[in-house]
Write a protein that holds these residues in place. Sequence first.
Motif, PDB file in Angstrom:
ATOM      1  N   MET A 389      11.239  12.149  13.836  1.00  0.00           N
ATOM      2  CA  MET A 389       9.804  12.342  13.650  1.00  0.00           C
ATOM      3  C   MET A 389       9.515  12.703  12.204  1.00  0.00           C
ATOM      4  SD  MET A 389       9.724  15.824  15.912  1.00  0.00           S
ATOM      5  CE  MET A 389      10.693  14.971  17.165  1.00  0.00           C
ATOM      6  N   ALA A 390       8.288  12.416  11.778  1.00  0.00           N
ATOM      7  CA  ALA A 390       7.877  12.766  10.420  1.00  0.00           C
ATOM      8  C   ALA A 390       6.388  13.060  10.412  1.00  0.00           C
ATOM      9  CB  ALA A 390       8.193  11.626   9.457  1.00  0.00           C
ATOM     10  N   PHE A 391       6.010  14.003   9.566  1.00  0.00           N
ATOM     11  CA  PHE A 391       4.613  14.358   9.350  1.00  0.00           C
ATOM     12  C   PHE A 391       4.309  14.176   7.865  1.00  0.00           C
ATOM     13  CE2 PHE A 391       5.664  16.409  13.225  1.00  0.00           C
ATOM     14  CZ  PHE A 391       4.487  16.569  13.938  1.00  0.00           C
ATOM     15  N   GLY A 392       3.257  13.442   7.559  1.00  0.00           N
ATOM     16  CA  GLY A 392       2.847  13.265   6.165  1.00  0.00           C
ATOM     17  C   GLY A 392       1.415  13.715   5.971  1.00  0.00           C
ATOM     18  N   VAL A 393       1.157  14.491   4.910  1.00  0.00           N
ATOM     19  CA  VAL A 393      -0.195  14.918   4.551  1.00  0.00           C
ATOM     20  C   VAL A 393      -0.573  14.207   3.260  1.00  0.00           C
ATOM     21  CG1 VAL A 393      -1.687  16.863   3.950  1.00  0.00           C
ATOM     22  CG2 VAL A 393       0.130  17.158   5.652  1.00  0.00           C
ATOM     23  N   TYR A 394      -1.739  13.540   3.275  1.00  0.00           N
ATOM     24  CA  TYR A 394      -2.210  12.743   2.144  1.00  0.00           C
ATOM     25  C   TYR A 394      -3.614  13.172   1.746  1.00  0.00           C
ATOM     26  CZ  TYR A 394       1.728   9.827   3.494  1.00  0.00           C
ATOM     27  OH  TYR A 394       2.981   9.381   3.799  1.00  0.00           O
ATOM     28  N   SER A 395      -3.907  13.108   0.441  1.00  0.00           N
ATOM     29  CA  SER A 395      -5.207  13.548  -0.044  1.00  0.00           C
ATOM     30  C   SER A 395      -5.515  12.897  -1.382  1.00  0.00           C
ATOM     31  CB  SER A 395      -5.216  15.075  -0.197  1.00  0.00           C
ATOM     32  OG  SER A 395      -6.404  15.523  -0.798  1.00  0.00           O
ATOM     33  N   VAL A 396      -6.792  12.835  -1.746  1.00  0.00           N
ATOM     34  CA  VAL A 396      -7.158  12.391  -3.090  1.00  0.00           C
ATOM     35  C   VAL A 396      -6.987  13.524  -4.089  1.00  0.00           C
ATOM     36  CG1 VAL A 396      -8.733  10.590  -2.320  1.00  0.00           C
ATOM     37  CG2 VAL A 396      -9.610  12.910  -2.703  1.00  0.00           C
ATOM     38  N   GLU A 397      -6.745  14.736  -3.589  1.00  0.00           N
ATOM     39  CA  GLU A 397      -6.519  15.887  -4.457  1.00  0.00           C
ATOM     40  C   GLU A 397      -5.024  16.065  -4.682  1.00  0.00           C
ATOM     41  OE1 GLU A 397      -8.855  17.524  -5.890  1.00  0.00           O
ATOM     42  OE2 GLU A 397     -10.549  16.638  -4.807  1.00  0.00           O
ATOM     43  N   PRO A 398      -4.599  16.233  -5.934  1.00  0.00           N
ATOM     44  CA  PRO A 398      -3.162  16.471  -6.164  1.00  0.00           C
ATOM     45  C   PRO A 398      -2.749  17.800  -5.570  1.00  0.00           C
ATOM     46  CG  PRO A 398      -4.419  16.821  -8.187  1.00  0.00           C
ATOM     47  CD  PRO A 398      -5.382  16.254  -7.189  1.00  0.00           C
TER      48      PRO A 398
END
Length: 455
Positions: A389-398
């Motif tokens: 399993m994997a969880f990824g968090v993505y954002s336009v903010e660095p």
Amino acid sequence: MTQNPRTALLVGCGQVKQKLEDPSLAHEPIQLMESAARLAAEDAKAPSLLQAVDAIWVLRGIWDYSNPAALLADRLGASRVDTGLAPISGSSVQRLICTAIAEIEAGRHDVVLITGGEAEYSKRRIVRSGGQPARTPQTNSSPKRNFGGDPQMVTPEEVALGLAMPASVYSMYENALRHESGRSLADHRAYVSKLCARMSTVAAANPYGWDDAALTPDQIGNDIDGNRMVSYPYTKRMVANMVVDQAAAVLVCSSEAAAKYGVAMDRVVYPNVVVEVSKMPMLSNRENYKGVTALGVAGKRALEMAELSIEDISLIDIYSCFPAAVQVGMRELGLGDDATPTLTGGLNHGGGPFNSYVMHSIATAMNKVRDARGEPALVTSLGGWFSKMAFGVYSVEPPRNGYAYTCLDDEISKLPSRALSQNVNANSTIETYALSYFQQKPHQAVIACLLDDGS
């Protein structure tokens, strides 16, 4: 703030769906992947990025290409490319994203193209009419990198007991969840049908979703109009649909390359956090089938590392090969029973092109966070039977402290497990079961029991 030139950025995404009246006019998988790659470069507003690609990694598919990345390199005009092929696993997309980030940060690559796609829908229609779909022949080329196969996810004993099919395994979880909820068989089937119907509504609104119209709970939960039983309580419309013509691609590059090739800054998406578990106990050694503690541990760790709570995120895509996977994800993350945790419509209604569904969930998440301007997205993925399993968090903010990655295998290995006993004469308590169907009739039952000694 000056950015490190080796910071890895997601800069472009592309998705393709084809549904043609005449399947003989359909593009083959490599053409769909090429189209998705070109759309990803357009999405980044930097078409010249494709010629700068120095790595092309493809998710293994149902097709027969031996080195599809090489075919794509030729089609895209990219030279001196590191070609790669990833193993069959729902978590492979996130693994490739992690690898791209690490190698860009280390200076081994500047622009990485990750893609996958299928044309199984048109292929099967052509074969049913007595024809053969046109495919680019390729058998004698090998990728420079083979990202390896999955670790063993099923034991010989489990295969002998009939647990080699995903539908049977996930229905064991489903029936354990039903028992714990206290719902009757009919009530739980209605609950699952409503969950899938909510996801179907998302798919119908998604321009790249496979189902063009939202389905009702009755259409999803009843054995009518070809909606056959697969494994109780699952009908065909409840489970992942890989008979689709879809492709997706994501471009990952260094901050330096983004500036050099003119990537528009409003297209940049930052990978904030990735948490992985690469190896779980075998199915017959799991502590129980009503939840997955490791999934909760990994999800909570991802949120902690991103300095977020689940209440901070409305953009969530939980991997949805089967309804049990969605429910377990909802439970372990602390979402309510009435949640609709999908950005695409899920593998059943949004479409699950075999090995590359998460390409679509990450591409969709990229567009969603761009539109939200500041709200992050959480994308989950699974391989095997909750095996990886994997969880990824993505954002336009660095991310404030930079991209963060961790693998929790050592921590997960210490969680409670059980021994598998072959002592079928011992006193036992039924924990859960799976009932599979063949030619629309009950075919095989597998029963999981707990013995007095805890095995």
